[in-house]
Write a protein that holds these residues in place. Structure first.
Motif, PDB file in Angstrom:
ATOM      1  N   ARG A 256       0.889  -1.193   0.150  1.00  0.00           N
ATOM      2  CA  ARG A 256      -0.029  -0.010  -0.055  1.00  0.00           C
ATOM      3  C   ARG A 256       0.941   1.302  -0.003  1.00  0.00           C
ATOM      4  O   ARG A 256       1.708   1.456   1.016  1.00  0.00           O
ATOM      5  CB  ARG A 256      -1.053  -0.088   1.358  1.00  0.00           C
ATOM      6  N   THR A 257       0.907   2.003  -1.015  1.00  0.00           N
ATOM      7  CA  THR A 257       2.079   2.968  -1.254  1.00  0.00           C
ATOM      8  C   THR A 257       1.496   4.236  -1.235  1.00  0.00           C
ATOM      9  O   THR A 257       0.210   4.725  -1.903  1.00  0.00           O
ATOM     10  CB  THR A 257       2.726   2.656  -2.756  1.00  0.00           C
ATOM     11  N   GLY A 258       2.239   5.167  -0.824  1.00  0.00           N
ATOM     12  CA  GLY A 258       1.829   6.505  -0.584  1.00  0.00           C
ATOM     13  C   GLY A 258       2.848   7.410  -1.580  1.00  0.00           C
ATOM     14  O   GLY A 258       3.951   7.153  -1.610  1.00  0.00           O
ATOM     15  N   VAL A 259       2.151   8.445  -2.129  1.00  0.00           N
ATOM     16  CA  VAL A 259       3.177   9.494  -2.884  1.00  0.00           C
ATOM     17  C   VAL A 259       2.226  10.812  -2.668  1.00  0.00           C
ATOM     18  O   VAL A 259       1.627  11.053  -2.055  1.00  0.00           O
ATOM     19  CB  VAL A 259       2.773   9.120  -4.429  1.00  0.00           C
ATOM     20  N   LEU A 260       3.171  11.847  -3.190  1.00  0.00           N
ATOM     21  CA  LEU A 260       2.621  13.242  -3.292  1.00  0.00           C
ATOM     22  C   LEU A 260       1.658  13.404  -4.305  1.00  0.00           C
ATOM     23  O   LEU A 260       2.036  13.250  -5.494  1.00  0.00           O
ATOM     24  CB  LEU A 260       4.002  14.086  -3.268  1.00  0.00           C
ATOM     25  N   GLU A 261       0.846  14.061  -3.937  1.00  0.00           N
ATOM     26  CA  GLU A 261      -0.285  14.586  -4.733  1.00  0.00           C
ATOM     27  C   GLU A 261       0.271  15.384  -5.914  1.00  0.00           C
ATOM     28  O   GLU A 261       0.987  16.331  -5.748  1.00  0.00           O
ATOM     29  CB  GLU A 261      -1.531  15.337  -3.949  1.00  0.00           C
ATOM     30  N   GLY A 262       0.020  15.076  -7.001  1.00  0.00           N
ATOM     31  CA  GLY A 262       0.535  15.846  -8.364  1.00  0.00           C
ATOM     32  C   GLY A 262       2.155  15.780  -8.614  1.00  0.00           C
ATOM     33  O   GLY A 262       2.526  16.372  -9.441  1.00  0.00           O
ATOM     34  N   SER A 263       2.738  14.808  -8.054  1.00  0.00           N
ATOM     35  CA  SER A 263       4.149  14.549  -8.209  1.00  0.00           C
ATOM     36  C   SER A 263       4.246  13.807  -9.391  1.00  0.00           C
ATOM     37  O   SER A 263       3.377  13.173 -10.187  1.00  0.00           O
ATOM     38  CB  SER A 263       4.855  13.916  -6.921  1.00  0.00           C
ATOM     39  N   LEU A 264       5.612  13.728  -9.741  1.00  0.00           N
ATOM     40  CA  LEU A 264       5.961  12.885 -11.110  1.00  0.00           C
ATOM     41  C   LEU A 264       5.636  11.331 -10.553  1.00  0.00           C
ATOM     42  O   LEU A 264       5.341  10.518 -11.534  1.00  0.00           O
ATOM     43  CB  LEU A 264       7.385  13.192 -11.423  1.00  0.00           C
ATOM     44  N   GLY A 265       6.023  10.892  -9.519  1.00  0.00           N
ATOM     45  CA  GLY A 265       5.742   9.775  -9.128  1.00  0.00           C
ATOM     46  C   GLY A 265       4.448   9.219  -9.040  1.00  0.00           C
ATOM     47  O   GLY A 265       4.053   8.216  -9.442  1.00  0.00           O
ATOM     48  N   HIS A 266       3.403  10.218  -8.480  1.00  0.00           N
ATOM     49  CA  HIS A 266       1.916  10.104  -8.639  1.00  0.00           C
ATOM     50  C   HIS A 266       1.447   9.644 -10.220  1.00  0.00           C
ATOM     51  O   HIS A 266       0.753   8.685 -10.260  1.00  0.00           O
ATOM     52  CB  HIS A 266       1.425  11.190  -8.046  1.00  0.00           C
ATOM     53  N   GLY A 267       2.059  10.283 -11.259  1.00  0.00           N
ATOM     54  CA  GLY A 267       1.669  10.154 -12.484  1.00  0.00           C
ATOM     55  C   GLY A 267       2.105   8.717 -12.996  1.00  0.00           C
ATOM     56  O   GLY A 267       1.565   8.094 -13.800  1.00  0.00           O
ATOM     57  N   ALA A 268       3.552   8.434 -12.701  1.00  0.00           N
ATOM     58  CA  ALA A 268       4.081   7.128 -12.935  1.00  0.00           C
ATOM     59  C   ALA A 268       3.198   6.067 -12.483  1.00  0.00           C
ATOM     60  O   ALA A 268       3.055   5.233 -13.192  1.00  0.00           O
ATOM     61  CB  ALA A 268       5.392   7.204 -12.822  1.00  0.00           C
ATOM     62  N   LEU A 269       2.796   6.169 -11.365  1.00  0.00           N
ATOM     63  CA  LEU A 269       2.230   4.847 -10.578  1.00  0.00           C
ATOM     64  C   LEU A 269       1.022   4.702 -11.058  1.00  0.00           C
ATOM     65  O   LEU A 269       0.436   3.561 -11.097  1.00  0.00           O
ATOM     66  CB  LEU A 269       2.401   4.918  -9.061  1.00  0.00           C
ATOM     67  N   SER A 270       0.262   5.904 -11.226  1.00  0.00           N
ATOM     68  CA  SER A 270      -1.224   5.783 -11.832  1.00  0.00           C
ATOM     69  C   SER A 270      -1.236   5.234 -13.152  1.00  0.00           C
ATOM     70  O   SER A 270      -2.136   4.554 -13.663  1.00  0.00           O
ATOM     71  CB  SER A 270      -1.671   7.323 -11.700  1.00  0.00           C
ATOM     72  N   ALA A 271      -0.135   5.752 -13.956  1.00  0.00           N
ATOM     73  CA  ALA A 271       0.070   5.137 -15.426  1.00  0.00           C
ATOM     74  C   ALA A 271      -0.026   3.528 -15.312  1.00  0.00           C
ATOM     75  O   ALA A 271      -0.273   2.812 -16.454  1.00  0.00           O
ATOM     76  CB  ALA A 271       1.024   5.886 -16.132  1.00  0.00           C
ATOM     77  N   MET A 272       0.552   3.195 -14.420  1.00  0.00           N
ATOM     78  CA  MET A 272       0.697   1.676 -14.289  1.00  0.00           C
ATOM     79  C   MET A 272      -0.113   0.983 -13.676  1.00  0.00           C
ATOM     80  O   MET A 272      -0.384  -0.300 -13.638  1.00  0.00           O
ATOM     81  CB  MET A 272       2.352   1.415 -13.594  1.00  0.00           C
ATOM     82  N   GLY A 273      -1.256   1.729 -13.261  1.00  0.00           N
ATOM     83  CA  GLY A 273      -2.473   1.083 -12.709  1.00  0.00           C
ATOM     84  C   GLY A 273      -2.359   0.618 -11.219  1.00  0.00           C
ATOM     85  O   GLY A 273      -3.135  -0.262 -10.799  1.00  0.00           O
ATOM     86  N   ILE A 274      -1.317   1.291 -10.629  1.00  0.00           N
ATOM     87  CA  ILE A 274      -1.232   0.885  -9.365  1.00  0.00           C
ATOM     88  C   ILE A 274      -1.985   2.105  -8.216  1.00  0.00           C
ATOM     89  O   ILE A 274      -1.794   3.116  -8.446  1.00  0.00           O
ATOM     90  CB  ILE A 274       0.485   0.987  -8.896  1.00  0.00           C
ATOM     91  N   THR A 275      -2.624   1.493  -7.517  1.00  0.00           N
ATOM     92  CA  THR A 275      -3.525   2.390  -6.619  1.00  0.00           C
ATOM     93  C   THR A 275      -2.523   3.045  -5.475  1.00  0.00           C
ATOM     94  O   THR A 275      -1.764   2.171  -4.811  1.00  0.00           O
ATOM     95  CB  THR A 275      -4.758   1.703  -6.165  1.00  0.00           C
ATOM     96  N   VAL A 276      -2.683   4.420  -5.314  1.00  0.00           N
ATOM     97  CA  VAL A 276      -1.769   4.942  -4.330  1.00  0.00           C
ATOM     98  C   VAL A 276      -2.709   5.879  -3.516  1.00  0.00           C
ATOM     99  O   VAL A 276      -3.835   5.978  -3.667  1.00  0.00           O
ATOM    100  CB  VAL A 276      -0.899   5.648  -5.130  1.00  0.00           C
TER     101      VAL A 276
END
Length: 371
Positions: A256-276
């Protein structure tokens, strides 16, 4: 005649000099702005942060103020946030922005960037497992991959064989499997254990044909049990190690992964279909990790190093994700006239021998340094 030649030569020289002067480039220094330029700053430690007196400090602030002092640039700070910084710079609300600003192709279309002053792979913070938590996790992995099932089968068959051997041999030789039931059964259990593990001391041996036939069957069956246990245990360790290693963003699907809202990591993980789970600030994300609300927190290595070392006493394990890389720079509005001079000063600042020491002073030691 001589006077005519003199004036002709003089006129020719003046003409040549005028022609050369017209083609020669004249260096014109960039004028110092009469009004302070507007510097947007993002409150994101350790790049930029406010102290208790409301003054800005941090790695980026220190770097910018050195450049502004060298170029004699007057400026004023305006606080903003990462979510709106690109659009505000693109609209001309601010002249330049400093803080934790990652360079990307999407952002480059809207704003100009200075030379990169830091470049890191992304990183993930994970809870360290210690003591009882480590042992609990170990036995949990063993159970999930069938090792404990093999152990239960081994113990069950060991008990059954020992009981049969004792019933067959108890009246033949009292020094081997005879005597009191507890002693006879214990001797049979000992014989079964040393036979299954191929130790074979020979201190206890069956005497009857039926007892020896049982022992013969047990020898082969015991080898199979030990082989099954060895294979299951080795497989469990391998899978456990693979599951615990995080080497790329896709590995975070197990957490269960946390990211910063609007960050580059947020976009990359969302593109992979990983719920964050998203957080407004790194401090919120690390706090959620500390409280067990999430299992991993992804942001830049610089931020994780700072928070882990200075705020949490190196409590977490910070793991680099080599398949990703983030470069940090200052963002400027397009056609900003001071950008070239700022770039020159920036390169001079970040190529000093002391620059790496400055970085470590603000960020803390790199992952795996043991400090």
């Amino acid at each position: 005649m001589s006077r005519y030649l003199f004036f002709s030569a003089f006129s020719f020289c003046c003409l040549i000099n005028s022609a050369l002067g017209a083609d020669a480039p004249v260096a014109t220094p960039t004028p110092t702005p009469s009004q302070p330029i507007k510097v947007a700053v993002i409150d994101r430690p350790p790049f930029a942060m406010k102290d208790k007196d409301g003054e800005w400090t941090g790695l980026c602030v220190e770097l910018w103020e050195n450049i502004a002092s060298e170029l004699n640039i007057p400026f004023e700070y305006h606080e903003t946030d990462l979510e709106h910084i690109v659009s505000e710079i693109a609209d001309g609300k601010f002249d330049i922005a400093i803080g934790e600003i990652g360079v990307s192709a999407e952002r480059e279309r809207e704003v100009d960037f200075t030379q990169s002053f830091l470049s890191f792979p992304s990183a993930v913070a994970l809870n360290r497992q210690r003591g009882t938590a480590l042992m609990t996790g170990f036995f949990s992995e063993m159970s999930q991959h069938g090792v404990m099932s093999v152990v239960y089968v081994m113990l069950g068959t060991l008990m059954v064989f020992s009981l049969l051997l004792w019933l067959v041999e108890r009246g033949v030789h009292s020094s081997h499997f005879g005597g009191k039931p507890i002693h006879g059964f214990g001797s049979a259990l000992w014989f079964a254990a040393v036979t299954m593990t191929t130790v074979g001391y020979g201190d206890k041996t069956p005497q009857t044909p039926l007892g020896r036939f049982l022992a013969f069957l047990w020898m082969f069956f015991g080898i199979l049990l030990v082989s099954a246990f060895t294979g299951a245990f080795a497989s469990s360790l391998t899978v456990s190690r693979l599951n615990s290693d995080v080497t790329r963003l896709s590995d975070l699907s197990r957490y269960r992964t946390g990211v910063l809202e609007g960050s580059l990591g947020h976009g990359a993980l969302s593109a992979m279909g990983i719920t964050v789970d998203t957080f407004k600030t790194p401090e919120q994300g690390m706090s959620a990790l500390a409280e067990g609300q999430i299992g991993a927190f992804v942001t830049s290595e610089a931020t994780l190093r700072y928070l882990n070392h200075f705020k949490y006493g190196d409590r977490f394990e910070v793991v680099q994700l080599p398949t990703t890389k983030v470069s940090f720079a200052m963002a400027a509005r397009q056609n900003f006239p001071l950008l070239r001079e700022i770039n020159i000063a920036l390169v001079a600042e970040t190529t000093r021998l002391e620059w790496e020491n400055d970085v470590q002073r603000w960020l803390g030691p790199p992952p795996g340094s043991g400090n």
